[in-house]
Motif scaffolding. Sequence first.
Motif, mmCIF file in Angstrom:
data_model
loop_
_atom_site.group_PDB
_atom_site.id
_atom_site.type_symbol
_atom_site.label_atom_id
_atom_site.label_comp_id
_atom_site.label_asym_id
_atom_site.label_seq_id
_atom_site.Cartn_x
_atom_site.Cartn_y
_atom_site.Cartn_z
ATOM 1 N N ASP A 1 0.857 -1.184 0.000
ATOM 2 C CA ASP A 1 0.000 0.000 0.000
ATOM 3 C C ASP A 1 0.897 1.238 0.000
ATOM 4 O O ASP A 1 1.524 1.559 1.015
ATOM 5 N N ALA A 2 0.958 1.920 -1.117
ATOM 6 C CA ALA A 2 1.826 3.095 -1.248
ATOM 7 C C ALA A 2 1.191 4.307 -0.577
ATOM 8 O O ALA A 2 -0.032 4.498 -0.629
ATOM 9 N N TYR A 3 2.011 5.113 0.060
ATOM 10 C CA TYR A 3 1.532 6.390 0.585
ATOM 11 C C TYR A 3 1.298 7.347 -0.576
ATOM 12 O O TYR A 3 1.938 7.233 -1.629
ATOM 13 N N PRO A 4 0.382 8.300 -0.431
ATOM 14 C CA PRO A 4 0.043 9.176 -1.557
ATOM 15 C C PRO A 4 1.177 10.129 -1.918
ATOM 16 O O PRO A 4 2.040 10.446 -1.090
ATOM 17 N N ARG A 5 1.175 10.580 -3.137
ATOM 18 C CA ARG A 5 2.180 11.520 -3.618
ATOM 19 C C ARG A 5 2.177 12.799 -2.790
ATOM 20 O O ARG A 5 3.223 13.395 -2.531
ATOM 21 N N SER A 6 0.992 13.208 -2.352
ATOM 22 C CA SER A 6 0.880 14.443 -1.569
ATOM 23 C C SER A 6 1.694 14.369 -0.284
ATOM 24 O O SER A 6 2.235 15.376 0.186
ATOM 25 N N PHE A 7 1.809 13.174 0.306
ATOM 26 C CA PHE A 7 2.607 13.020 1.519
ATOM 27 C C PHE A 7 4.076 13.307 1.237
ATOM 28 O O PHE A 7 4.745 14.007 1.996
ATOM 29 N N PHE A 8 4.589 12.774 0.146
ATOM 30 C CA PHE A 8 5.984 13.007 -0.207
ATOM 31 C C PHE A 8 6.227 14.480 -0.534
ATOM 32 O O PHE A 8 7.285 15.033 -0.203
ATOM 33 N N GLU A 9 5.275 15.118 -1.159
ATOM 34 C CA GLU A 9 5.434 16.541 -1.464
ATOM 35 C C GLU A 9 5.508 17.365 -0.187
ATOM 36 O O GLU A 9 6.272 18.335 -0.098
ATOM 37 N N GLU A 10 4.733 16.957 0.833
ATOM 38 C CA GLU A 10 4.773 17.672 2.106
ATOM 39 C C GLU A 10 6.108 17.463 2.832
ATOM 40 O O GLU A 10 6.540 18.318 3.610
ATOM 41 N N LEU A 11 6.767 16.341 2.586
ATOM 42 C CA LEU A 11 8.038 16.079 3.251
ATOM 43 C C LEU A 11 9.118 17.089 2.878
ATOM 44 O O LEU A 11 10.105 17.257 3.602
ATOM 45 N N ALA A 12 8.937 17.771 1.751
ATOM 46 C CA ALA A 12 9.933 18.759 1.325
ATOM 47 C C ALA A 12 10.126 19.853 2.369
ATOM 48 O O ALA A 12 11.188 20.476 2.436
ATOM 49 N N SER A 13 9.119 20.077 3.218
ATOM 50 C CA SER A 13 9.218 21.125 4.228
ATOM 51 C C SER A 13 10.115 20.732 5.392
ATOM 52 O O SER A 13 10.415 21.557 6.254
ATOM 53 N N MET A 14 10.570 19.468 5.416
ATOM 54 C CA MET A 14 11.403 19.016 6.526
ATOM 55 C C MET A 14 12.869 19.402 6.366
ATOM 56 O O MET A 14 13.697 19.195 7.246
ATOM 57 N N ASP A 15 13.232 19.929 5.209
ATOM 58 C CA ASP A 15 14.572 20.462 4.957
ATOM 59 C C ASP A 15 15.656 19.443 5.294
ATOM 60 O O ASP A 15 15.676 18.355 4.754
ATOM 61 N N ASP A 16 16.543 19.810 6.226
ATOM 62 C CA ASP A 16 17.729 18.988 6.473
ATOM 63 C C ASP A 16 17.418 17.710 7.245
ATOM 64 O O ASP A 16 18.328 16.929 7.520
ATOM 65 N N ARG A 17 16.179 17.447 7.607
ATOM 66 C CA ARG A 17 15.831 16.183 8.261
ATOM 67 C C ARG A 17 15.562 15.075 7.240
ATOM 68 O O ARG A 17 15.256 13.946 7.611
ATOM 69 N N LEU A 18 15.678 15.395 5.975
ATOM 70 C CA LEU A 18 15.424 14.443 4.907
ATOM 71 C C LEU A 18 16.696 14.314 4.064
ATOM 72 O O LEU A 18 17.378 15.308 3.791
ATOM 73 N N ARG A 19 17.010 13.081 3.649
ATOM 74 C CA ARG A 19 18.201 12.863 2.839
ATOM 75 C C ARG A 19 17.893 11.812 1.780
ATOM 76 O O ARG A 19 17.285 10.763 2.079
ATOM 77 N N LEU A 20 18.298 12.089 0.550
ATOM 78 C CA LEU A 20 18.069 11.179 -0.565
ATOM 79 C C LEU A 20 19.413 10.710 -1.113
ATOM 80 O O LEU A 20 20.276 11.525 -1.448
ATOM 81 N N PHE A 21 19.602 9.385 -1.187
ATOM 82 C CA PHE A 21 20.817 8.794 -1.742
ATOM 83 C C PHE A 21 20.443 8.097 -3.041
ATOM 84 O O PHE A 21 19.552 7.229 -3.044
ATOM 85 N N SER A 22 21.125 8.471 -4.136
ATOM 86 C CA SER A 22 20.791 7.941 -5.454
ATOM 87 C C SER A 22 22.030 7.336 -6.101
ATOM 88 O O SER A 22 23.105 7.941 -6.094
ATOM 89 N N LEU A 23 21.867 6.137 -6.650
ATOM 90 C CA LEU A 23 22.966 5.416 -7.294
ATOM 91 C C LEU A 23 22.936 5.648 -8.795
ATOM 92 O O LEU A 23 21.876 5.632 -9.422
ATOM 93 N N GLU A 24 24.116 5.873 -9.364
ATOM 94 C CA GLU A 24 24.288 5.942 -10.810
ATOM 95 C C GLU A 24 25.371 4.954 -11.212
ATOM 96 O O GLU A 24 26.450 4.929 -10.616
ATOM 97 N N VAL A 25 25.089 4.121 -12.214
ATOM 98 C CA VAL A 25 26.049 3.157 -12.738
ATOM 99 C C VAL A 25 26.256 3.457 -14.208
ATOM 100 O O VAL A 25 25.286 3.489 -14.981
#
Length: 344
Positions: free
Chosen positions: A205-229
């Motif tokens: 059960d995926a959380y809605p897109r709106s929830f992820f958009e609201e997470l942007a307000s958390m600033d430095d409490r959020l971190r995204l790690f992305s792999l490139e090969v």
Amino acid sequence: MDVEIHHSIESVPKRQWNHVVEQSPHGSVFHRYRWLAAVERGRDETVRHVLVVSDDAPVAVFPNVVESIPMTPFERLSSPVPGFGGPVIATNEGDALDALLDAVKSACEDGIVAHAFRTLDEETVRYQRRLEERGYWQTLASCRFVVDLGDGWESIRDGMSSSRQRAIRTGHKADFRVRDEVPDRERLGSFYQGYRRVMDRVDGDAYPRSFFEELASMDDRLRLFSLEVDDDPAGSLLYLVDEEQSTMHYFFSAVERDHFEHNASELLHEHAMKWGIERGYRYYDFGETSPDFRDGLFRFKERFGGRAVPTLSWERGCAPVRWNAFRLGRWLFQSANRLREERA
């Protein structure tokens, strides 16, 4: 002590709420104002947050949402989902805890049959006896695998299963890099697309897109790690940075099936752990899983070498007649499930 029940986190001064969270040893990123705002707005939740004030200063908080109980006509107060909850007390611990529990009891109205909460910090077991006296009983519905970053990367790697160590070595043979960033609303939108495909693949059960958009307000409490090969995207993991508990919480994955050949999960977890070690974080939390060794997710996380930490939960009934009817229905449902499993 004065007790306030708030039907929106926005009706509470942000600084006052966060001050309690920061002053309590049991506060976490999941108790912070911005996280609760993201849950409320992004998931369109009905909330009943409790705030205790003493001498005009907030001393305790208890976040709650109103949730429907599946396959029943009933509702209950519970910890915000996703995440954890429970009482957070900065001072006057005994009186403040009683005030919080009294307020939660009075907030159980309009068809609410129970109050349930689950905590992140194991130390909240200190309230066990008092909660029992107030009619709560403890349950264990999940666990988390936690790695002690203080052991250092080499020791952590050596504690992993041979398959995990081999996957990391194999992954390092490729031309890869890991990008880490504080994601903005646009990046979270891109991440959500991959996350949604992952959840569809596992029938989650995926959380809605709106929830992820609201997470942007958390600033430095959020971190995204992305792999490139070979300069191609190969999966991402999203983390919550918990300064209060000195913990990095792995929370959401956008590592898709096509990324498995690059050992994306192992490389991303390796990079995130090293990132946390370099910045002095104490723990690396792989998030919740069923406390069942036969479960695939349990075994996947176990192989990273962390210790299994029980997620403690407490529950009590609120309205005697409705609560007894609910308990009987739940018992019948569970008994029928057990009978079907035995026959299978």
